[in-house]
Design a protein around this motif. Structure first.
Motif, PDB file in Angstrom:
ATOM      1  N   ALA B 121      10.145   1.531   9.579  1.00 14.10           N
ATOM      2  CA  ALA B 121      10.164   1.958   8.184  1.00 14.10           C
ATOM      3  C   ALA B 121      10.102   0.751   7.259  1.00 14.10           C
ATOM      4  O   ALA B 121       9.369   0.763   6.260  1.00 14.10           O
ATOM      5  N   LEU B 123       8.848  -2.148   7.983  1.00 14.47           N
ATOM      6  CA  LEU B 123       7.488  -2.674   8.122  1.00 14.47           C
ATOM      7  C   LEU B 123       6.547  -1.903   7.197  1.00 14.47           C
ATOM      8  O   LEU B 123       5.745  -2.483   6.468  1.00 14.47           O
ATOM      9  N   GLY B 124       6.674  -0.584   7.235  1.00 13.89           N
ATOM     10  CA  GLY B 124       5.832   0.267   6.388  1.00 13.89           C
ATOM     11  C   GLY B 124       6.043  -0.053   4.922  1.00 13.89           C
ATOM     12  O   GLY B 124       5.090  -0.203   4.158  1.00 13.89           O
ATOM     13  N   PHE B 125       7.303  -0.240   4.539  1.00 13.21           N
ATOM     14  CA  PHE B 125       7.594  -0.573   3.151  1.00 13.21           C
ATOM     15  C   PHE B 125       6.927  -1.892   2.768  1.00 13.21           C
ATOM     16  O   PHE B 125       6.326  -2.007   1.698  1.00 13.21           O
ATOM     17  N   GLU B 127       4.258  -3.228   3.985  1.00 11.17           N
ATOM     18  CA  GLU B 127       2.815  -3.047   3.838  1.00 11.17           C
ATOM     19  C   GLU B 127       2.492  -2.327   2.528  1.00 11.17           C
ATOM     20  O   GLU B 127       1.505  -2.648   1.866  1.00 11.17           O
ATOM     21  N   ILE B 128       3.334  -1.364   2.167  1.00 14.93           N
ATOM     22  CA  ILE B 128       3.097  -0.652   0.905  1.00 14.93           C
ATOM     23  C   ILE B 128       3.161  -1.621  -0.275  1.00 14.93           C
ATOM     24  O   ILE B 128       2.298  -1.625  -1.152  1.00 14.93           O
ATOM     25  N   ILE B 131       0.019  -3.629  -0.386  1.00 10.90           N
ATOM     26  CA  ILE B 131      -1.157  -2.882  -0.849  1.00 10.90           C
ATOM     27  C   ILE B 131      -1.097  -2.634  -2.359  1.00 10.90           C
ATOM     28  O   ILE B 131      -2.093  -2.747  -3.062  1.00 10.90           O
ATOM     29  N   ILE B 132       0.104  -2.340  -2.846  1.00 16.12           N
ATOM     30  CA  ILE B 132       0.235  -2.178  -4.295  1.00 16.12           C
ATOM     31  C   ILE B 132      -0.145  -3.478  -4.989  1.00 16.12           C
ATOM     32  O   ILE B 132      -0.879  -3.488  -5.976  1.00 16.12           O
ATOM     33  N   PHE B 233       3.126  -8.625   6.912  1.00 17.62           N
ATOM     34  CA  PHE B 233       3.906  -8.359   8.094  1.00 17.62           C
ATOM     35  C   PHE B 233       4.181  -9.630   8.916  1.00 17.62           C
ATOM     36  O   PHE B 233       5.296  -9.860   9.389  1.00 17.62           O
TER      37      PHE B 233
END
Ligand SMILES: Nc1ncnc2c1ncn2[C@@H]1O[C@H](COP(=O)(O)OP(=O)(O)OP(=O)(O)O)[C@@H](O)[C@H]1O
Ligand SMILES: [Mg+2]
Lengths: 256, 316, 294
Positions: B121, B123-125, B127-128, B131-132, B233
């Protein structure tokens, strides 16, 4: 007035009814024992008393500082309510020192702010010094003060059980729940522990409920005994009453 | 618990002396800009590693998104100093506070997850956030944010490193810090002893993010130029590697780990083509031969053996 | 509308690829609780093997696919023996970092040998497009190849897992490795086979993607690897049908996001979906919740 009252308490795991329809109460100042064969639901019962599991049905009501029902149980709130426990499969903070383990017990009674924590302001030093004294006093009772700096996992089994009790006492509970405190101890240690338990009960004005397989301990200090079998409370009463109860004898001597 | 004792005094003297001597050497040009650049990187890595150690080493929360908080800090300070022309201290403070707020916002929902799931989770944050950043024109999008004033001096760097190390060391010796450590050791026992685990996890996460934000500010205001890809990451992994290599739950280890790994990557720059391959081999050898790190303290919860899929139901 | 149909077609292909890679992640996690970060790189190497076989040996699509699967499965077994066996009893973080080191090793090792530039994969699949329902949306024959190959492989996998001795051993080990060992199951061999099968599927995905998009490079595995991993977690890591579900779910989500103009944010949406799923179902859509006994 009973300090704890349990009404129709049940807990099922899938199909397994680990605790079913228990009714019981314990008076303030008592030492109550819970006995029963392996898998009888004793530990599950404790987990229900401490908010680790939520009941499938029924409820637990404490009459400690105030009246609290199991509906508002949360594991981390229990010491605040006045209930502290130990675990059957010793759950010490293994890499922390013996002293730090006991200091975690003091957690609820400490309250200086974040800034004091970061900067070690006077409030930090006052509160820590007080907690340190309390912790040392408790460790002294269990004869462990000279091992305060050792990592908890380095202590022999019997001493680890004592640290766990000291840690629970540090939370200044009214009700102490001990899950097999003598497990893994030799007869001498058990005898010593038996004395210690009834001594701390008086010293700290506690009510104690303990789960134990060692009959010498249970029969020696418990004023009231509850017998569990397959999740049911099959008998309760004084040690003599329970010892002569037929259902109890059957449960223990092979109900297979 | 006395404030002034011999050990404290010696430590204090050492800190002042290091500052003065290095400052003198930089002033007189004995430490050239290339060496200084590496000193800056080491300092930033120390802050990142010590702050991640609070989250992962002490509190036992497996985070793979630490670089995201650094990036939030870097962009905040970049905007405050470059776009709004504010002084550096405002940039650093803003960076730290915004990163901390992000830490709270991310921490509250995700810290309910455990182990690998929390890692994924976070990691996902991360990446978000990246991307933003890539898609926000105000901060330069993929090309990055330019012309950030170079405010990171030896004094600022040293001050921030010392403050970070000191405050986090202090924190873990307080009852709040002890609560965090107890969560890392045994969450169920910690709860049973009255530790509000959610609160302390979020607290550790927030504090860690706060300091990661400071590291970001130092980075942005040293390199003139930042882009979202620098905080992906792999950067989070690099920080985690420092923490593990140094030793989980050891502040000294994190400092030592940051220095050693920065030196290793410095030497690897001599072989650009095989740099990453050799780095991979070094990582592998460390994990096989010294998984507890340089200053390893033994078995922590996250360091628990994995066993089979049923690892979490065999704890009876 | 047409755009939507077009994106759905793309979603099937993308989903198939994610599902194929996700299966390997999930199988390995199920059996040794390791997030095998190098898995995406096996997919990359599968693509390169396919590239070499079709470009230099002029093999057709199917021979290249099968040979590539064979070689990647061997690579998977070697990686397990060399890199993961020594850390099998090790901790989560150490294992994760080891997997990342293997991943970096494969990526940059490949970069060293095949050079970083993008290569053009030869046209090995027929290049024909069919209009769907007389709209301007088109179905590329390649899409059908991808779907058919994926479904075939999944059926074979299903057979292997539920009908063969190896498959039964794999299920037993993932359920309870100690008990499986007591029952006389060779754990080492089972883990080896798991890596072999998972890697073969990734290798297949690599060849499929190579022949679909016609371009490959040494870092091509990073993003799909991460996404496939996300797919596996969304479906419930360790649960095989979960990987397929998660793969298609993610494939469709991404193409839909693109269809509605958010293509720049499609990766962000993928991760946001991941976080949301985890918050609602902490063990993924099909994962079982196991409470810690106290
Ligand atoms: N979290 C759980 N999930 C599923 N079943 C459980 C769980 N906790 C306990 N049980 C089951 O409930 C029953 C009672 O277990 P419990 O641990 O309460 O017994 P006990 O009386 O404490 O036994 P012992 O003397 O061995 O400690 C057992 O059948 C056990 O397997
Ligand atoms: Mg029990």
């Amino acid at each position: 007035m009973p300090i704890i009252k349990v009404n129709n308490l049940s807990k099922a795991f899938g199909g397994v009814k680990a605790v079913s329809n228990i009714n019981m109460s314990v008076e303030a100042g008592e030492i109550a024992g819970i006995i029963g064969p392996n898998g009888a639901g004793k530990t599950t019962f404790f987990n229900l008393l401490t908010g680790i599991y939520t009941p499938t049905s029924g409820e637990v009501i404490y009459n400690l500082e105030r009246k609290i029902s199991s509906k508002s149980f949360k594991p981390y709130k229990m010491t605040g309510y006045g209930v502290a426990r130990t675990f059957q499969n010793i759950r010490l903070f293994k890499n922390m020192s013996v002293l730090d383990n006991v200091l975690i017990g003091c957690h609820n009674n400490m309250s200086y702010g974040l800034l004091s924590s970061l900067l070690h302001l006077p409030a930090f030093r006052r509160s820590e010094a007080k907690a340190y004294d309390e912790a040392i006093k408790l460790l002294d009772i269990f004869g462990l003060a000279d091992k305060k700096d050792e990592p908890a996992s380095k202590l022999p089994y019997g001493e680890q059980r004592k640290v766990e009790i000291a840690r629970a006492l540090a939370a200044k509970p009214k009700l102490l729940l001990l899950d097999e405190p003598a497990a893994g101890m030799n007869p001498n240690e058990t005898k010593e522990l038996t004395k210690l338990i009834s001594w701390i009960k008086d010293e700290f004005k506690l009510t104690i409920i303990l789960i134990e397989h060692d009959m010498s301990l249970v029969m020696g200090i418990c004023s009231k005994i509850f017998v569990f079998d397959y999740g049911n409370l099959i008998a309760s009463g004084t040690p003599t009453e329970v010892q002569n109860n037929e259902q109890v004898i059957k449960a223990y001597l092979g109900g297979e | 618990m006395k404030l002034i004792n011999k050990k404290n005094m010696l430590g204090f003297l050492a800190v002042i002396l290091t500052y003065a001597i290095a400052g003198f050497l930089i002033d007189k040009g004995f430490i050239d800009s290339y060496i200084f650049l590496n000193i800056v990187l080491i300092g930033i890595n120390i802050i990142l590693a010590v702050s991640l150690n609070l989250i992962t080493g002490f509190t036992g929360q497996f985070s793979l998104g630490h670089a995201a908080f650094m990036s939030i800090g870097a962009y905040t300070s970049g905007i405050l100093t470059a776009k709004l022309g504010l002084p550096f201290w405002v940039g650093i403070l803003g960076a730290a506070l915004l990163a901390a707020v992000a830490g709270i916002i991310i921490g509250i929902p995700t810290l309910r997850l455990k182990g690998d799931y929390l890692a994924i989770a976070t990691l996902g944050f991360g990446e978000i956030v990246k991307i933003i950043g890539l898609n926000t024109d105000y901060i330069g999008g993929a090309t990055g944010l330019n012309d950030i004033p170079r405010y990171t001096t030896w004094t600022w760097l040293y001050f921030c490193v010392v403050v970070t190390v000191l405050l986090i060391s202090n924190f873990i010796k307080s009852y709040k810090g002890r609560a965090c450590i107890s969560i890392g050791e045994d969450e169920i026992a910690a709860e049973a002893m009255g530790v509000n685990t959610t609160y302390y996890k979020v607290l550790a996460f927030t504090l860690g993010s706060f300091f990661a934000g400071i590291a970001g500010a130092l980075y942005a205001n040293y390199f003139y130029f930042i882009k979202p890809d620098s905080f992906g990451f792999m950067k989070s992994i690099d920080i985690l590697v420092i923490v593990v290599f140094g030793g989980m739950a050891s502040i000294k280890g994190s400092i030592l780990g940051a220095v050693l790994l920065s030196l290793i990557s410095l030497f690897l720059q001599g072989i650009p083509e095989l740099r990453m391959v050799v780095y991979a081999v070094i990582l592998f050898l460390i994990m096989v031969y010294r998984p507890q790190g340089i200053i390893g303290k033994g078995e922590f919860k996250l360091f628990k053996k994995r066993g089979g899929l049923n690892a979490n139901n065999q704890s009876k | 509308m047409e755009q939507l149909i077009q994106q759905l077609v793309n979603g099937v292909s993308l989903g198939s690829i994610y599902a194929l890679i996700a299966l390997g992640y999930t199988m390995v996690y199920g059996i040794i609780n390791l997030i095998n970060f190098a898995h995406g790189d096996i997919y990359m190497i599968g693509a390169y093997i396919g590239f070499a076989l079709t470009t230099f040996l002029h093999l057709g699509f199917f021979p290249a696919l099968i040979l590539s699967m064979l070689l990647t499965s061997m690579l998977g077994m070697v990686i397990e023996k060399v890199a993961y066996k020594p850390i099998r009893k090790s901790t989560r973080i150490a294992a994760l970092i080891t997997a990342i080191s293997v991943s970096l090793f494969l990526e940059y090792g490949m970069m060293y040998f095949v050079k970083p530039e993008t290569r053009t994969f030869p046209e090995v699949l027929p290049n024909k497009q069919i209009s769907i329902f007389n709209t301007s949306a088109v179905l590329d024959i390649k899409n059908i190849y991808i779907l058919v190959v994926t479904i075939t492989l999944m059926l074979i996998l299903q057979y292997v897992i539920y009908k063969t001795k190896v498959g039964k051993a794999m299920r037993a080990v993932s359920l309870d490795s100690d008990a499986a060992q007591l029952m006389g199951i060779d754990i080492n061999k089972t883990i080896s086979y798991t890596f072999a099968i998972g890697s073969a599927l990734a290798g297949a995905a690599g060849v499929l993607v190579g022949s679909y998009y016609n371009s490959i490079n040494p870092l091509m595995g990073v993003v799909p690897g991460l996404k496939a991993f996300v797919a596996a977690v969304i479906g419930g890591i360790g649960v095989i049908p979960g990987a397929v579900l998660g793969g298609f779910f993610l494939g469709f989500t991404e193409t839909l996001v693109s269809a509605f103009g958010g293509s720049l944010y499609k990766d962000a949406v993928a991760f946001a979906v991941l976080i949301l799923v985890l918050l609602i179902k902490p063990k993924g859509l099909l994962g079982r919740n196991i409470r810690e006994k106290v």
